[in-house]
Scaffold this active site. Structure first.
Site, PDB file in Angstrom:
ATOM      1  N   ARG A 146       1.369   2.339  -1.681  1.00  0.00           N
ATOM      2  CA  ARG A 146       1.167   1.760  -0.347  1.00  0.00           C
ATOM      3  C   ARG A 146       2.416   2.013   0.488  1.00  0.00           C
ATOM      4  NH1 ARG A 146      -3.349   1.905  -0.561  1.00  0.00           N
ATOM      5  NH2 ARG A 146      -4.940   0.300  -0.397  1.00  0.00           N
ATOM      6  N   HIS A 159      -2.901   9.577   3.834  1.00  0.00           N
ATOM      7  CA  HIS A 159      -3.489   8.530   2.994  1.00  0.00           C
ATOM      8  C   HIS A 159      -4.869   8.952   2.464  1.00  0.00           C
ATOM      9  CE1 HIS A 159      -3.885   3.946   2.111  1.00  0.00           C
ATOM     10  NE2 HIS A 159      -4.544   4.678   1.215  1.00  0.00           N
TER      11      HIS A 159
HETATM   12  P1  NDP Z   1      -4.070  -1.791 -10.834  1.00  0.00           P
HETATM   13  O1  NDP Z   1      -4.197  -3.157 -10.270  1.00  0.00           O
HETATM   14  O2  NDP Z   1      -5.015  -1.354 -11.898  1.00  0.00           O
HETATM   15  O3  NDP Z   1      -2.573  -1.577 -11.416  1.00  0.00           O
HETATM   16  C1  NDP Z   1      -1.440  -2.040 -10.771  1.00  0.00           C
HETATM   17  C2  NDP Z   1      -0.235  -1.723 -11.622  1.00  0.00           C
HETATM   18  O4  NDP Z   1       0.949  -2.092 -10.904  1.00  0.00           O
HETATM   19  C3  NDP Z   1      -0.214  -2.515 -12.926  1.00  0.00           C
HETATM   20  O5  NDP Z   1       0.297  -1.717 -13.973  1.00  0.00           O
HETATM   21  C4  NDP Z   1       0.753  -3.653 -12.614  1.00  0.00           C
HETATM   22  O6  NDP Z   1       1.435  -4.191 -13.730  1.00  0.00           O
HETATM   23  C5  NDP Z   1       1.733  -2.932 -11.718  1.00  0.00           C
HETATM   24  N1  NDP Z   1       2.485  -3.904 -10.914  1.00  0.00           N
HETATM   25  C6  NDP Z   1       2.041  -4.764  -9.976  1.00  0.00           C
HETATM   26  N2  NDP Z   1       3.034  -5.504  -9.486  1.00  0.00           N
HETATM   27  C7  NDP Z   1       4.154  -5.100 -10.119  1.00  0.00           C
HETATM   28  C8  NDP Z   1       5.510  -5.492 -10.066  1.00  0.00           C
HETATM   29  N3  NDP Z   1       5.936  -6.468  -9.255  1.00  0.00           N
HETATM   30  N4  NDP Z   1       6.384  -4.872 -10.883  1.00  0.00           N
HETATM   31  C9  NDP Z   1       5.985  -3.892 -11.727  1.00  0.00           C
HETATM   32  N5  NDP Z   1       4.710  -3.475 -11.826  1.00  0.00           N
HETATM   33  C10 NDP Z   1       3.799  -4.070 -11.026  1.00  0.00           C
HETATM   34  O7  NDP Z   1      -4.120  -0.800  -9.590  1.00  0.00           O
HETATM   35  P2  NDP Z   1      -4.659   0.707  -9.530  1.00  0.00           P
HETATM   36  O8  NDP Z   1      -3.967   1.486 -10.600  1.00  0.00           O
HETATM   37  O9  NDP Z   1      -6.122   0.745  -9.466  1.00  0.00           O
HETATM   38  O10 NDP Z   1      -4.105   1.134  -8.090  1.00  0.00           O
HETATM   39  C11 NDP Z   1      -2.735   1.027  -7.765  1.00  0.00           C
HETATM   40  C12 NDP Z   1      -2.539   1.144  -6.280  1.00  0.00           C
HETATM   41  O11 NDP Z   1      -2.717   2.492  -5.854  1.00  0.00           O
HETATM   42  C13 NDP Z   1      -3.524   0.354  -5.404  1.00  0.00           C
HETATM   43  O12 NDP Z   1      -3.157  -1.001  -5.299  1.00  0.00           O
HETATM   44  C14 NDP Z   1      -3.411   1.068  -4.082  1.00  0.00           C
HETATM   45  O13 NDP Z   1      -2.402   0.469  -3.304  1.00  0.00           O
HETATM   46  C15 NDP Z   1      -2.995   2.485  -4.461  1.00  0.00           C
HETATM   47  N6  NDP Z   1      -4.047   3.467  -4.182  1.00  0.00           N
HETATM   48  C16 NDP Z   1      -3.784   4.419  -3.238  1.00  0.00           C
HETATM   49  C17 NDP Z   1      -4.718   5.374  -2.962  1.00  0.00           C
HETATM   50  C18 NDP Z   1      -4.426   6.444  -1.979  1.00  0.00           C
HETATM   51  O14 NDP Z   1      -5.353   7.110  -1.508  1.00  0.00           O
HETATM   52  N7  NDP Z   1      -3.163   6.668  -1.640  1.00  0.00           N
HETATM   53  C19 NDP Z   1      -6.037   5.399  -3.624  1.00  0.00           C
HETATM   54  C20 NDP Z   1      -6.183   4.350  -4.615  1.00  0.00           C
HETATM   55  C21 NDP Z   1      -5.215   3.435  -4.879  1.00  0.00           C
HETATM   56  P3  NDP Z   1       0.630  -4.865 -14.964  1.00  0.00           P
HETATM   57  O15 NDP Z   1       0.060  -3.690 -15.723  1.00  0.00           O
HETATM   58  O16 NDP Z   1       1.663  -5.568 -15.715  1.00  0.00           O
HETATM   59  O17 NDP Z   1      -0.426  -5.746 -14.354  1.00  0.00           O
HETATM   60  C1  OXD Z   2      -6.813   2.778  -1.431  1.00  0.00           C
HETATM   61  C2  OXD Z   2      -8.086   3.450  -1.643  1.00  0.00           C
HETATM   62  O1  OXD Z   2      -6.631   1.686  -1.964  1.00  0.00           O
HETATM   63  O2  OXD Z   2      -8.339   4.484  -0.982  1.00  0.00           O
HETATM   64  O3  OXD Z   2      -5.962   3.333  -0.729  1.00  0.00           O
HETATM   65  O4  OXD Z   2      -8.888   3.016  -2.477  1.00  0.00           O
END
Ligand code: NDP
Ligand code: OXD
Length: 315
Positions: free
Chosen positions: A230, A278
């Site tokens: 993000r 994005h």
């Molecule tokens: P998940 O919720 O499955 O995973 C999130 C991960 O981040 C987990 O491993 C979690 O730790 C870790 N995390 C959260 N907070 C912290 C912290 N404070 N310190 C360390 N680690 C942390 O999310 P997804 O993998 O599905 O997606 C991740 C992100 O990717 C989304 O939230 C979104 O913002 C972004 N995204 C962007 C896209 C794009 O087009 N650019 C498309 C899709 C997603 P733990 O394992 O311990 O819970």
């Molecule tokens: C995001 C998505 O979270 O595209 O950015 O799903």
């Protein structure tokens, strides 16, 4: 049968409406903003970047499905109703973001920006190329997407580590967690990939102080950033400062604190920055819509929704 509200705020809105309607099996679909109708008939909402306050106006709402992986916009609504909230965690989306990560890690690893520049000058000049196995890649965020991307990078032969909030165990990936593990994770990482969600703990985490902890003198020939998590996680001015002082040798950015990125941003023309709008991982509505409607039907039969969001954790 209670109705489903679709409130998709983005260029794919029409496609979402069409494919959700095609999978609705007789359930009525209401479409924001023009055809919401009487909100009292609505029990489910499928949303993406919907205006804050919209959900609070639906008195009999039973559940919400976020039509994307990141839930920061949904959870930032101060009046989000106290009903189950689910999100996309689907192999289609995961595979697309992994493609993006692999592409850009390889681009930095193989010095493609340098060869692009040389091509424009008709310069035939090979450079030393380390093997993937000599280069340390670190993935911040080991969730549905981060763990998949980390495994793909490990299969390519990179030395891969990952960092998460709680301990994770991923074959072939060295894992670190929490504040206590962050510095050790950074100190061994040359190419840093960020796939964290936006939460109060992760905002502005990609700053100059953090970049200075990366491993700059390894086989990759510098430290690199790939952020597809993000935009609020990164401080744009710090990325520019880190590039200027040599702390970062290059960056790929798919997300920005302000989107679309302003035409005035110096990032656009920076020779060491690669920008995408994005779209690291757009989900295909055609692929996900049947899953959304099946989730709603299962919920009606008393089954829990899959991929629930923990609103206290923030993701
Ligand atoms: P998940 O919720 O499955 O995973 C999130 C991960 O981040 C987990 O491993 C979690 O730790 C870790 N995390 C959260 N907070 C912290 C912290 N404070 N310190 C360390 N680690 C942390 O999310 P997804 O993998 O599905 O997606 C991740 C992100 O990717 C989304 O939230 C979104 O913002 C972004 N995204 C962007 C896209 C794009 O087009 N650019 C498309 C899709 C997603 P733990 O394992 O311990 O819970
Ligand atoms: C995001 C998505 O979270 O595209 O950015 O799903």
């Amino acid at each position: 049968m209670s109705a489903v509200l679709v409130a998709f705020n983005g260029p794919q809105a029409r496609e979402w409406h069409e494919v959700l309607a095609a999978n609705a099996k007789g359930r009525e679909l209401r479409v924001w903003p023009d055809a919401v109708g009487d909100a009292v008939d609505i029990a489910y909402a499928c949303v993406w970047l919907a205006p804050h306050g919209l959900l609070a106006r639906i008195p009999k709402l039973k559940a919400v499905i976020n039509l994307g992986a990141g839930v920061d916009h949904l959870l930032a609504d101060p009046n989000v109703p106290d009903v189950p909230l689910a999100r996309v965690a689907h192999p289609d989306l995961t595979a697309r973001v992994t493609e993006y990560v692999v592409l850009h890690v390889l681009m930095h690893h193989r010095r493609q920006r340098l060869y692009d520049t040389q091509q424009r000058g008709r310069i035939w000049q090979p450079h030393d190329q380390p093997a993937a196995g000599e280069v340390a890649v670190g993935v911040m965020g080991l969730g549905a997407i981060g763990s998949h991307a980390a495994e793909a990078l490990a299969r390519l032969g990179f030395q891969v580590a990952g960092w998460s909030r709680t301990p994770r165990d991923i074959p072939g990936v060295e894992t670190f967690h929490g504040d206590a593990g962050l510095d050790r994770f950074l100190a061994r990482t040359e190419i840093l990939v960020c796939l964290l969600p936006r939460t109060p703990d992760t905002e502005r985490i990609l700053n100059l102080a953090l970049f200075r902890k990366l491993h700059r003198n390894g086989a990759a020939g510098g430290a690199y950033l790939v952020n597809a998590g993000r935009g609020a996680l990164q401080v744009d001015a710090d990325i520019i400062a880190a590039l200027a002082e040599g702390t970062l040798a290059g960056a790929t950015l798919d997300v920005f604190p302000q989107e679309p990125l302003s035409a005035e941003s110096p990032l656009w023309s920076h020779p060491k920055v690669t920008i995408t709008p994005h779209n690291a991982g757009d989900i295909s509505p055609r692929v996900f819509a049947p899953h959304v409607m099946a989730q709603i039907e299962a919920f009606e039969r008393g089954r829990p929704l899959e991929n629930l969001i923990d609103r206290h954790r923030g993701y």
